[in-house]
Design an enzyme around this catalytic site. Structure first.
Site, mmCIF file in Angstrom:
data_model
loop_
_atom_site.group_PDB
_atom_site.id
_atom_site.type_symbol
_atom_site.label_atom_id
_atom_site.label_comp_id
_atom_site.label_asym_id
_atom_site.label_seq_id
_atom_site.Cartn_x
_atom_site.Cartn_y
_atom_site.Cartn_z
ATOM 1 C CB SER A 128 38.148 42.157 42.146
ATOM 2 O OG SER A 128 37.458 41.673 43.269
ATOM 3 C CG ASP A 163 39.286 38.430 42.870
ATOM 4 O OD1 ASP A 163 40.034 39.153 42.193
ATOM 5 O OD2 ASP A 163 38.486 38.883 43.712
#
Length: 355
Positions: A89, A203
């Protein structure tokens, strides 16, 4: 060690309930590829000047991720340059841009951010899987990094992502850097998923919030992990006896008091739902979704770190910085520097012990 991956999909072992192994994905091709992780066969992983090969595992945490910049600056100040970087991320954003030699540009941009600048980067969408398209952020990164291929960088780098549907852990180790970074931060429900190499990705914090395992597998002898959420969630206890309260709700929320025209403007509706909420309650859908996501991420991180702990853990104190407080980069960077300085004794001791 050599990890060979062919054109088959990995499936969970139903007998021992083990998670599927990660997939190293070539971002330029549909097929998975063989990733040679033997240190002496990977010239990019060779440390000049001797000593143990250093890996850095950068965790996710939205705006708190600017603390990674402070950690990198402190390591550089002490003459420590990681040779392997794995990021999830926001960790993939900072780690990838550092690996491409663009940390100065990222830091200057982060420190200049104001709240209105953050809002301007959010391209809200309606008929899509996420609230934000994410194209403006990608275009911004491409201003600083045009056409960098991961395999051509001096640093061994992996952006961690999750495959939509299968749940595979994907290590993006080749191909376009910005494309890989984008896939790693596509938070479900907030950003649209990214299609990379024929797979829809989101993610990486869903499967590997602090990718120690990836850094170690890619040849790191000493792994330094940066956990952005340890100060936020604490130990995460269980409250065993709790009931409802008798507090009354706000009888006239802002939406009802506002004029009908203002209420129905699409941009205002999205911004209000995204950032604001009832008085005394959560601050909009973004806050609820990301808080829930980060609680899950925290629990996953604890489990994975217990099974594969880093050699050194750096935990900046970031509880006062909100997930969307990107305009508070100065504070986050300072927190990262402070935490890294506290850990430098442990870092130097590990480098000596494992030399």
């Amino acid at each position: 060690m050599f990890l060979g991956l062919n054109r088959r999909f990995w499936a969970s072992d139903t007998q021992n309930d083990m998670p599927p192994p990660p997939v190293a994905l070539d971002t330029l091709a549909l097929d998975t590829v063989a990733l040679d992780m033997e240190p002496d066969r990977n010239p990019r992983a060779t440390r000049k000047g001797g000593g143990p090969r250093i890996g850095l595992a950068l965790g996710g945490g939205a705006a708190r991720g600017f603390a990674h910049i402070g950690v990198m600056r402190t390591l550089e100040k002490h003459g420590i340059r990681p040779h392997v970087v794995a990021g999830t991320s926001i960790g993939a954003v900072v780690g990838g841009l550092w690996s491409a030699g663009k940390l100065d540009d990222l830091e200057a941009w982060a420190r200049s951010l104001k709240k209105r600048d953050v809002l301007a980067l959010l391209d809200f969408t309606i008929a899509s899987p996420g609230l934000i398209g994410g194209k403006r952020l990608v275009e911004l990164m491409r201003r600083y990094v045009s056409a960098v291929q991961i395999e051509e960088m001096d640093t061994v780098f992996a952006a961690i992502a999750t495959e939509l549907g299968s749940g595979h852990e994907i290590w993006l180790t080749r191909g376009d850097l910005i494309e890989a970074i984008h896939a790693s931060y596509c938070l479900p429900g907030i950003f649209n998923p990214a299609k990379v190499g024929g797979r829809w990705l989101m993610d990486g914090a869903l499967v590997n919030p602090i990718p120690v395992s990836a850094a170690r597998a890619m040849g790191a002898r000493v792994v330094i992990a940066v956990n952005l959420n340890s100060d936020v969630f604490g130990k995460g206890t269980v409250i065993q006896d709790h009931g409802s309260s008798f507090e009354s709700a706000d009888p006239a929320p802002a939406e009802k008091r506002a004029g009908l025209g203002a209420m129905l403007r699409p941009d205002r509706v999205l911004r209000r739902k995204f950032f604001t909420g009832p008085k005394g309650g959560p601050r909009g859908i973004s806050s609820v979704m990301i808080d829930a996501f980060n609680i899950t991420q925290d629990r996953i991180a604890r489990s994975r770190l217990a099974g594969d702990p880093p050699d050194i853990s750096i935990s900046p104190k970031l509880a006062k910085i909100g997930l969307f407080d990107f305009q508070r980069a100065d504070e986050a960077i300072a927190a990262g520097m402070e935490a890294a300085e506290r850990a430098m004794g442990d870092v130097e001791a590990a480098l000596v012990a494992l030399a």
